[in-house]
Design a protein around this motif. Sequence first.
Motif, PDB file in Angstrom:
ATOM      1  N   GLN A  69       0.784  -1.289   0.029  1.00  0.00           N
ATOM      2  CA  GLN A  69       0.055   0.039   0.033  1.00  0.00           C
ATOM      3  C   GLN A  69       0.674   1.312  -0.078  1.00  0.00           C
ATOM      4  O   GLN A  69       0.503   2.234  -0.786  1.00  0.00           O
ATOM      5  CB  GLN A  69      -0.955  -0.043   1.031  1.00  0.00           C
ATOM      6  CG  GLN A  69      -2.124  -0.654   0.918  1.00  0.00           C
ATOM      7  CD  GLN A  69      -3.143  -0.695   1.901  1.00  0.00           C
ATOM      8  OE1 GLN A  69      -3.070  -1.297   2.924  1.00  0.00           O
ATOM      9  NE2 GLN A  69      -4.075   0.213   1.820  1.00  0.00           N
ATOM     10  N   ASP A  70       2.055   1.213   0.874  1.00  0.00           N
ATOM     11  CA  ASP A  70       2.825   2.403   0.509  1.00  0.00           C
ATOM     12  C   ASP A  70       3.524   2.720  -0.769  1.00  0.00           C
ATOM     13  O   ASP A  70       3.335   3.919  -0.985  1.00  0.00           O
ATOM     14  CB  ASP A  70       4.149   2.082   1.676  1.00  0.00           C
ATOM     15  CG  ASP A  70       3.499   2.083   3.041  1.00  0.00           C
ATOM     16  OD1 ASP A  70       2.559   2.638   3.415  1.00  0.00           O
ATOM     17  OD2 ASP A  70       4.410   1.769   4.088  1.00  0.00           O
ATOM     18  N   ILE A  71       3.899   1.784  -1.274  1.00  0.00           N
ATOM     19  CA  ILE A  71       4.381   1.692  -2.517  1.00  0.00           C
ATOM     20  C   ILE A  71       3.006   2.165  -3.691  1.00  0.00           C
ATOM     21  O   ILE A  71       3.463   2.900  -4.374  1.00  0.00           O
ATOM     22  CB  ILE A  71       4.938   0.207  -3.159  1.00  0.00           C
ATOM     23  CG1 ILE A  71       6.242   0.241  -2.196  1.00  0.00           C
ATOM     24  CG2 ILE A  71       5.305   0.408  -4.545  1.00  0.00           C
ATOM     25  CD1 ILE A  71       6.875  -1.020  -2.364  1.00  0.00           C
ATOM     26  N   LEU A  72       2.278   1.552  -3.490  1.00  0.00           N
ATOM     27  CA  LEU A  72       0.810   2.003  -4.462  1.00  0.00           C
ATOM     28  C   LEU A  72       0.772   3.594  -4.210  1.00  0.00           C
ATOM     29  O   LEU A  72       0.136   4.193  -4.969  1.00  0.00           O
ATOM     30  CB  LEU A  72      -0.426   1.088  -4.289  1.00  0.00           C
ATOM     31  CG  LEU A  72      -0.200  -0.275  -4.590  1.00  0.00           C
ATOM     32  CD1 LEU A  72      -1.160  -1.284  -4.133  1.00  0.00           C
ATOM     33  CD2 LEU A  72      -0.170  -0.181  -6.276  1.00  0.00           C
ATOM     34  N   HIS A  73       0.604   3.873  -2.837  1.00  0.00           N
ATOM     35  CA  HIS A  73       0.336   5.224  -2.611  1.00  0.00           C
ATOM     36  C   HIS A  73       1.367   6.326  -3.367  1.00  0.00           C
ATOM     37  O   HIS A  73       1.168   7.255  -3.954  1.00  0.00           O
ATOM     38  CB  HIS A  73       0.536   5.471  -1.153  1.00  0.00           C
ATOM     39  CG  HIS A  73       0.660   6.935  -0.773  1.00  0.00           C
ATOM     40  ND1 HIS A  73       1.195   7.576  -0.038  1.00  0.00           N
ATOM     41  CD2 HIS A  73      -0.653   7.863  -0.865  1.00  0.00           C
ATOM     42  CE1 HIS A  73       0.815   9.001   0.218  1.00  0.00           C
ATOM     43  NE2 HIS A  73      -0.382   9.083  -0.208  1.00  0.00           N
ATOM     44  N   GLN A  74       2.690   5.745  -3.427  1.00  0.00           N
ATOM     45  CA  GLN A  74       3.655   6.616  -4.084  1.00  0.00           C
ATOM     46  C   GLN A  74       3.453   6.433  -5.438  1.00  0.00           C
ATOM     47  O   GLN A  74       3.754   7.469  -6.286  1.00  0.00           O
ATOM     48  CB  GLN A  74       5.261   5.854  -3.828  1.00  0.00           C
ATOM     49  CG  GLN A  74       5.622   6.267  -2.466  1.00  0.00           C
ATOM     50  CD  GLN A  74       6.967   5.419  -1.996  1.00  0.00           C
ATOM     51  OE1 GLN A  74       7.514   4.703  -3.016  1.00  0.00           O
ATOM     52  NE2 GLN A  74       7.502   5.497  -0.723  1.00  0.00           N
ATOM     53  N   MET A  75       2.819   5.409  -5.973  1.00  0.00           N
ATOM     54  CA  MET A  75       2.542   5.416  -7.515  1.00  0.00           C
ATOM     55  C   MET A  75       1.591   6.017  -8.082  1.00  0.00           C
ATOM     56  O   MET A  75       1.407   6.580  -8.981  1.00  0.00           O
ATOM     57  CB  MET A  75       2.596   3.737  -7.844  1.00  0.00           C
ATOM     58  CG  MET A  75       3.930   3.210  -7.685  1.00  0.00           C
ATOM     59  SD  MET A  75       3.603   1.224  -8.000  1.00  0.00           S
ATOM     60  CE  MET A  75       3.019   1.010  -9.540  1.00  0.00           C
ATOM     61  N   THR A  76       0.441   6.036  -7.230  1.00  0.00           N
ATOM     62  CA  THR A  76      -0.810   6.699  -7.592  1.00  0.00           C
ATOM     63  C   THR A  76      -1.367   7.766  -6.792  1.00  0.00           C
ATOM     64  O   THR A  76      -2.302   8.518  -7.134  1.00  0.00           O
ATOM     65  CB  THR A  76      -2.018   5.405  -7.318  1.00  0.00           C
ATOM     66  OG1 THR A  76      -2.235   5.112  -6.159  1.00  0.00           O
ATOM     67  CG2 THR A  76      -1.373   4.039  -8.087  1.00  0.00           C
ATOM     68  N   GLY A  77      -0.684   8.142  -5.766  1.00  0.00           N
ATOM     69  CA  GLY A  77      -1.386   9.441  -5.075  1.00  0.00           C
ATOM     70  C   GLY A  77      -2.377   9.129  -4.015  1.00  0.00           C
ATOM     71  O   GLY A  77      -2.804   9.838  -3.358  1.00  0.00           O
ATOM     72  N   GLY A  78      -2.626   7.517  -3.779  1.00  0.00           N
ATOM     73  CA  GLY A  78      -3.563   7.232  -2.923  1.00  0.00           C
ATOM     74  C   GLY A  78      -3.120   6.029  -2.387  1.00  0.00           C
ATOM     75  O   GLY A  78      -2.578   5.116  -2.877  1.00  0.00           O
ATOM     76  N   ARG A  79      -3.639   5.721  -1.044  1.00  0.00           N
ATOM     77  CA  ARG A  79      -3.197   4.647  -0.385  1.00  0.00           C
ATOM     78  C   ARG A  79      -4.520   3.747  -0.286  1.00  0.00           C
ATOM     79  O   ARG A  79      -4.354   2.559   0.143  1.00  0.00           O
ATOM     80  CB  ARG A  79      -2.812   4.906   1.173  1.00  0.00           C
ATOM     81  CG  ARG A  79      -1.871   3.994   1.763  1.00  0.00           C
ATOM     82  CD  ARG A  79      -1.201   4.526   3.014  1.00  0.00           C
ATOM     83  NE  ARG A  79      -0.275   3.520   3.753  1.00  0.00           N
ATOM     84  CZ  ARG A  79      -0.655   2.287   4.128  1.00  0.00           C
ATOM     85  NH1 ARG A  79      -2.125   1.942   4.264  1.00  0.00           N
ATOM     86  NH2 ARG A  79       0.192   1.450   4.578  1.00  0.00           N
ATOM     87  N   THR A  80      -5.733   4.146  -0.522  1.00  0.00           N
ATOM     88  CA  THR A  80      -7.006   3.356  -0.177  1.00  0.00           C
ATOM     89  C   THR A  80      -6.994   2.178  -1.267  1.00  0.00           C
ATOM     90  O   THR A  80      -6.440   2.277  -2.427  1.00  0.00           O
ATOM     91  CB  THR A  80      -8.139   4.320  -0.318  1.00  0.00           C
ATOM     92  OG1 THR A  80      -8.128   4.951  -1.624  1.00  0.00           O
ATOM     93  CG2 THR A  80      -8.188   5.189   0.838  1.00  0.00           C
ATOM     94  N   VAL A  81      -7.894   1.137  -1.005  1.00  0.00           N
ATOM     95  CA  VAL A  81      -8.072   0.155  -1.973  1.00  0.00           C
ATOM     96  C   VAL A  81      -9.573   0.290  -2.235  1.00  0.00           C
ATOM     97  O   VAL A  81     -10.341   0.697  -1.610  1.00  0.00           O
ATOM     98  CB  VAL A  81      -7.723  -1.380  -1.355  1.00  0.00           C
ATOM     99  CG1 VAL A  81      -6.179  -1.418  -1.324  1.00  0.00           C
ATOM    100  CG2 VAL A  81      -8.575  -1.626  -0.101  1.00  0.00           C
ATOM    101  N   PRO A  82      -9.922  -0.200  -3.680  1.00  0.00           N
ATOM    102  CA  PRO A  82      -9.060  -0.803  -4.702  1.00  0.00           C
ATOM    103  C   PRO A  82      -8.210   0.350  -5.307  1.00  0.00           C
ATOM    104  O   PRO A  82      -8.468   1.481  -5.237  1.00  0.00           O
ATOM    105  CB  PRO A  82     -10.072  -1.435  -5.360  1.00  0.00           C
ATOM    106  CG  PRO A  82     -11.217  -0.624  -5.566  1.00  0.00           C
ATOM    107  CD  PRO A  82     -11.285  -0.172  -3.902  1.00  0.00           C
TER     108      PRO A  82
END
Length: 120
Positions: A69-82
């Motif tokens: 989730q931390d990495i996805l936050h860096q990639m996408t600007g958001g930490r929430t799923v999906p």
Amino acid sequence: MGNSPSTSMGLSNAATVNKIQETISDNCVVIFSKTTCGYCKMAKKLFQDMNVNYTAIELDMYENGSQFQDILHQMTGGRTVPRVFINGAFIGGATDTQKLHQEGKLLPLVHQCQMRTHFF
């Protein structure tokens, strides 16, 4: 003198980044999800109802799910799923995905990707 945030990335973090990028590039539709998340279920159901195959990465089933989730936050600007990716591109969360579907734009994105994968 101290470590800057950009240099303090450990090997396990780099491996996780590689795993995420590999999953996104190897699959037409990828949903980073949690098994208990209602919005995640909504996004997956949307693709199921359209008979579109997708790859779901259930972060709550991974020991390092919060690292994902931390990495996805860096990639996408958001930490929430999906976090939904189509054809290698981040398209948003559940409501963004549903909005694209309502506008008739979701299936064409999937078809672009499916056409690309049928040539290999």
